[in-house]
Design an enzyme around this catalytic site. Structure first.
Site, PDB file in Angstrom:
ATOM      1  N   ARG A 166      50.002 -47.289 -29.470  1.00  0.00           N
ATOM      2  CA  ARG A 166      50.391 -47.862 -30.769  1.00  0.00           C
ATOM      3  C   ARG A 166      51.903 -47.754 -30.971  1.00  0.00           C
ATOM      4  O   ARG A 166      52.525 -48.631 -31.567  1.00  0.00           O
ATOM      5  CB  ARG A 166      49.626 -47.199 -31.915  1.00  0.00           C
ATOM      6  CG  ARG A 166      49.925 -45.735 -32.087  1.00  0.00           C
ATOM      7  CD  ARG A 166      49.269 -45.158 -33.336  1.00  0.00           C
ATOM      8  NE  ARG A 166      49.318 -43.703 -33.289  1.00  0.00           N
ATOM      9  CZ  ARG A 166      49.578 -42.935 -34.342  1.00  0.00           C
ATOM     10  NH1 ARG A 166      49.800 -43.460 -35.520  1.00  0.00           N
ATOM     11  NH2 ARG A 166      49.597 -41.618 -34.219  1.00  0.00           N
ATOM     12  N   GLU A 191      41.746 -56.432 -45.791  1.00  0.00           N
ATOM     13  CA  GLU A 191      41.809 -56.907 -44.409  1.00  0.00           C
ATOM     14  C   GLU A 191      41.270 -58.328 -44.249  1.00  0.00           C
ATOM     15  O   GLU A 191      41.755 -59.101 -43.415  1.00  0.00           O
ATOM     16  CB  GLU A 191      41.036 -55.961 -43.481  1.00  0.00           C
ATOM     17  CG  GLU A 191      41.596 -54.534 -43.440  1.00  0.00           C
ATOM     18  CD  GLU A 191      41.170 -53.673 -44.621  1.00  0.00           C
ATOM     19  OE1 GLU A 191      40.307 -54.113 -45.414  1.00  0.00           O
ATOM     20  OE2 GLU A 191      41.692 -52.553 -44.755  1.00  0.00           O
ATOM     21  N   PHE A 213      38.409 -51.873 -39.013  1.00  0.00           N
ATOM     22  CA  PHE A 213      38.561 -52.860 -40.091  1.00  0.00           C
ATOM     23  C   PHE A 213      38.900 -54.240 -39.527  1.00  0.00           C
ATOM     24  O   PHE A 213      38.446 -55.266 -40.033  1.00  0.00           O
ATOM     25  CB  PHE A 213      39.625 -52.406 -41.086  1.00  0.00           C
ATOM     26  CG  PHE A 213      39.443 -50.981 -41.537  1.00  0.00           C
ATOM     27  CD1 PHE A 213      38.195 -50.535 -41.976  1.00  0.00           C
ATOM     28  CD2 PHE A 213      40.484 -50.074 -41.493  1.00  0.00           C
ATOM     29  CE1 PHE A 213      38.007 -49.219 -42.378  1.00  0.00           C
ATOM     30  CE2 PHE A 213      40.302 -48.757 -41.892  1.00  0.00           C
ATOM     31  CZ  PHE A 213      39.065 -48.328 -42.327  1.00  0.00           C
ATOM     32  N   HIS A 258      44.139 -47.564 -33.479  1.00  0.00           N
ATOM     33  CA  HIS A 258      43.197 -46.450 -33.640  1.00  0.00           C
ATOM     34  C   HIS A 258      41.809 -46.833 -33.138  1.00  0.00           C
ATOM     35  O   HIS A 258      40.799 -46.612 -33.807  1.00  0.00           O
ATOM     36  CB  HIS A 258      43.141 -45.997 -35.098  1.00  0.00           C
ATOM     37  CG  HIS A 258      44.414 -45.341 -35.575  1.00  0.00           C
ATOM     38  ND1 HIS A 258      45.639 -45.964 -35.513  1.00  0.00           N
ATOM     39  CD2 HIS A 258      44.648 -44.117 -36.098  1.00  0.00           C
ATOM     40  CE1 HIS A 258      46.564 -45.146 -35.996  1.00  0.00           C
ATOM     41  NE2 HIS A 258      46.001 -44.019 -36.350  1.00  0.00           N
ATOM     42  N   ASP A 290      39.938 -37.984 -38.499  1.00  0.00           N
ATOM     43  CA  ASP A 290      39.397 -38.844 -39.564  1.00  0.00           C
ATOM     44  C   ASP A 290      37.894 -39.073 -39.427  1.00  0.00           C
ATOM     45  O   ASP A 290      37.216 -39.420 -40.393  1.00  0.00           O
ATOM     46  CB  ASP A 290      40.125 -40.199 -39.598  1.00  0.00           C
ATOM     47  CG  ASP A 290      41.445 -40.120 -40.361  1.00  0.00           C
ATOM     48  OD1 ASP A 290      41.726 -39.061 -40.955  1.00  0.00           O
ATOM     49  OD2 ASP A 290      42.194 -41.118 -40.348  1.00  0.00           O
ATOM     50  N   ARG A 329      45.503 -44.175 -30.699  1.00  0.00           N
ATOM     51  CA  ARG A 329      46.312 -43.296 -31.532  1.00  0.00           C
ATOM     52  C   ARG A 329      47.083 -42.225 -30.768  1.00  0.00           C
ATOM     53  O   ARG A 329      48.283 -42.047 -31.005  1.00  0.00           O
ATOM     54  CB  ARG A 329      45.419 -42.626 -32.580  1.00  0.00           C
ATOM     55  CG  ARG A 329      46.180 -41.629 -33.440  1.00  0.00           C
ATOM     56  CD  ARG A 329      45.309 -41.067 -34.553  1.00  0.00           C
ATOM     57  NE  ARG A 329      46.077 -40.143 -35.378  1.00  0.00           N
ATOM     58  CZ  ARG A 329      45.830 -38.834 -35.469  1.00  0.00           C
ATOM     59  NH1 ARG A 329      44.833 -38.290 -34.804  1.00  0.00           N
ATOM     60  NH2 ARG A 329      46.570 -38.067 -36.230  1.00  0.00           N
TER      61      ARG A 329
END
Lengths: 281, 315
Positions: free
Chosen positions: B8, B56, B81, B107, B115, B165
């Site tokens: 990323r 989104e 998402f 991610h 998370d 990530r």
């Protein structure tokens, strides 16, 4: 093309209604009710407001139009044909396996269609993207969209509404065709949307509420939208579902049903009589 | 190059580095610019960056509209998402009209870590791969990511790009003869007993598994399948023919992703044993990235065991 006004718009809209209901009858399938309710606004856009060139449908500086309520493809196909994007016979290919005149508009195959739509709630976001692209690239074209009043139950419409206000998209003018009916019945019963004007005002849009079958009112609203700076405009069209065909008017059952031969004959007769009346024959 | 960088982070750097060369590039984010690493682009090119807020579906539709007007949008949010929440917008507003938008899922996989399951995506390859005309790409390290971003800027059509990530080893810069081409796998190490076909951050792990196997006298080929769709059929079929056994490895469900794609091809054209290494039809969970990867068996040791199993299944 010379811009049409008043009676000439009424004549063109009546021709478009006849073409659309003929295509739906021929296909034995389609959405006549909402096609009829938005036809006057659509005709006014294509025969007065939009800066377009049927000979060059992908002209990069053209005004854009998104039919967010994509199931009203019969209306859009008819108006595009009458405007000269393709022959009227092509409209009769609606929903045929042998044609690309799909049940919902396909931008890759139908000249003049600026966005593929059909899945409700998505078209307004695309229109926001088009208007935002104009601002980003310094273009002066305008973007227009028509949503349905059932459609605005989709949350994405309100996401798009927030975004259009955030970026002050005064080059965007949308309509909600409030015919008050959807598949399962009255919009007020299925999922109440009123007060629509207050909702869009609260989302920081400039809101104009008019009779959606009054050409002068539509033209005045479009002018007001063009003169509105710093915010997008929502024109709320108060309409009659099935407008122009007596037995379809105000009937939710005509949302997505084709007329049988007898019903089609009656619809055709009514629209032809109206045309004769308008043309003074 | 060597060292470590998250894909990323390399993605975020690539956007900034390529912005001048590709003036049609615009970047959209959904309130995650600090995590998806578009923040650098946002700061350097504020007029070409659009924060759509936590919406989104709308972001995806806006990108579709912008692309019809000649811009090249990259949309950025977490993979779950991008491919999940906005799935139908990707399908109907971007892919059906075959618009020139790159949907970026940051991610991806379970290495999101702390998370937990709601933010870990192990279904995105399957969801995106199923859509007609969609290109699906998951680079294995920072070097490859930068090459992929430029390749996608030159690509016309709908594409999905997955980012990871955690910081991971850069390996492709030290591979002799390595070059990047969308749709063409990179063979990072040759071998004859088994072929490991891996994608994303499982590729450096596959190189470690190769060392483990080598210690046992097993020769493993390692193929970096950065483009999951269109799959490089030729390289997969050659691996099946040369090695006779395949292991797929991905930070994704074993259902529908790279493993699924390889099995679909080989079952029809050369049914050699294929063992799929990935997440076994399960949701993710919280923990440090390393702990979560270990929990799901996404390690070099487990991958080496899968390779041994594939070899044992040879007739």
């Amino acid at each position: 093309m010379e811009k049409l006004y008043g009676k000439d718009l009424a004549i063109m809209a009546t021709k478009a209604r006849l073409l659309a209901v003929s295509a739906v009858h021929n296909a034995s399938s389609g959405h006549p009710g909402g096609s009829m309710s938005c036809m006057d606004a659509l005709t006014t856009l294509y025969f007065n407001e939009l800066n377009i060139d049927p000979a060059n449908p992908t002209w990069e500086d053209r005004d854009r139009f998104v039919l967010s309520k994509g199931h009203c493809a019969p209306a859009l196909y008819s108006v595009l044909a009458l405007r000269g994007f393709y022959p009227q016979e092509k409209v009769m290919e609606l929903r045929s396996i042998k044609s690309h005149m799909s049940g919902h508009p396909d931008m890759r195959h139908v000249p003049g269609v600026d966005m593929s739509t059909g899945s409700l709630g998505q078209g307004l976001s695309a229109a926001v993207g088009m208007a935002l692209a104009a601002k980003t690239t310094g273009k002066t074209y305008r973007t227009y969209a028509i949503c349905g009043d059932g459609e605005i139950a989709e949350g994405q419409i309100w996401e798009a509404a927030m975004a259009a206000a955030k970026w002050k998209l005064d080059n965007l003018c949308a309509f909600v065709d409030v015919n008050g009916l959807q598949i399962d019945g009255r919009t007020a019963d299925v999922m109440p949307s009123e007060p629509l004007d207050k909702k869009f005002e609260a989302f920081n849009w400039h809101v104009i509420k008019i009779d959606g079958h009054d050409y002068d009112a539509i033209l005045n609203a479009l002018k007001e939208a063009r003169e509105t700076k710093g915010q997008p405009t929502m024109i709320i069209l108060c309409t009659t579902k099935g407008k122009g065909i007596s037995f379809m008017e105000g009937q939710a059952g005509w949302h997505g049903k084709a007329p049988n031969d007898e019903q089609y004959a009656q619809a055709k007769a009514e629209l032809e009589a109206r045309l004769n009346e308008l043309e003074g024959k | 190059m060597a060292g470590k960088i998250a894909t990323r982070a390399a993605y975020g750097e690539a956007l900034v580095e390529l912005a001048e060369k590709y003036p049609k590039l615009v970047v959209l984010d959904a309130d995650l610019a600090n995590a998806t690493m578009t923040k650098g682009f946002a700061a350097a090119y504020p007029d070409r960056f659009f924060d759509c807020g936590i919406a989104e579906c709308n972001m995806t539709g806006i990108a579709a509209g912008m692309s019809t007007c000649g811009l090249k949008p990259f949309t950025d949010t977490f993979a779950i998402f991008a491919s999940g929440r906005a799935y139908e917008q990707v399908r109907n507003s971007i892919a059906y009209p075959h618009l020139n938008v790159t949907v970026v899922g940051s991610h991806g996989g379970v290495s999101v870590g702390e998370d937990g399951a709601t933010h870990q995506c192990t279904e995105d390859f399957a969801l995106m791969r199923e859509i007609p005309g969609m290109l699906v790409c998951c680079p294995c390290d920072g070097n490859e990511m930068k090459l992929a971003v430029e390749a996608l800027l030159n690509y016309e059509g709908p594409a999905y790009l997955r980012l990871a990530r955690p910081a991971t080893e850069i390996i492709t810069d030290e591979i002799e003869g390595y070059k990047f081409e969308l749709g063409k796998a990179a063979t990072l190490a040759d071998g004859k007993d088994v072929a490991i076909i891996a994608t994303g951050i499982m590729v450096p792990i596959a190189m470690q598994a190769r060392e483990i196997l080598a210690a046992d006298g097993i020769s493993a080929r390692v193929i970096d399948m950065h483009t999951i769709k269109p799959l490089d059929n030729e390289t997969v079929l050659k691996a099946a023919k040369d090695c006779g056994a395949i292991v797929t490895s991905e930070e994704h469900s074993v259902i529908g992703g790279l493993g699924g794609a390889v099995c679909e091809l080989l079952s029809e054209q050369n049914p050699v044993p294929v063992v799929r290494h990935g997440v076994n039809d399960d949701f993710g969970r919280s923990g440090t990235a390393n702990a979560v990867m270990e929990y799901y068996g996404l390690t070099a040791e487990v991958l080496a065991d899968k390779a041994r199993k594939a070899i044992s299944l040879k007739k």
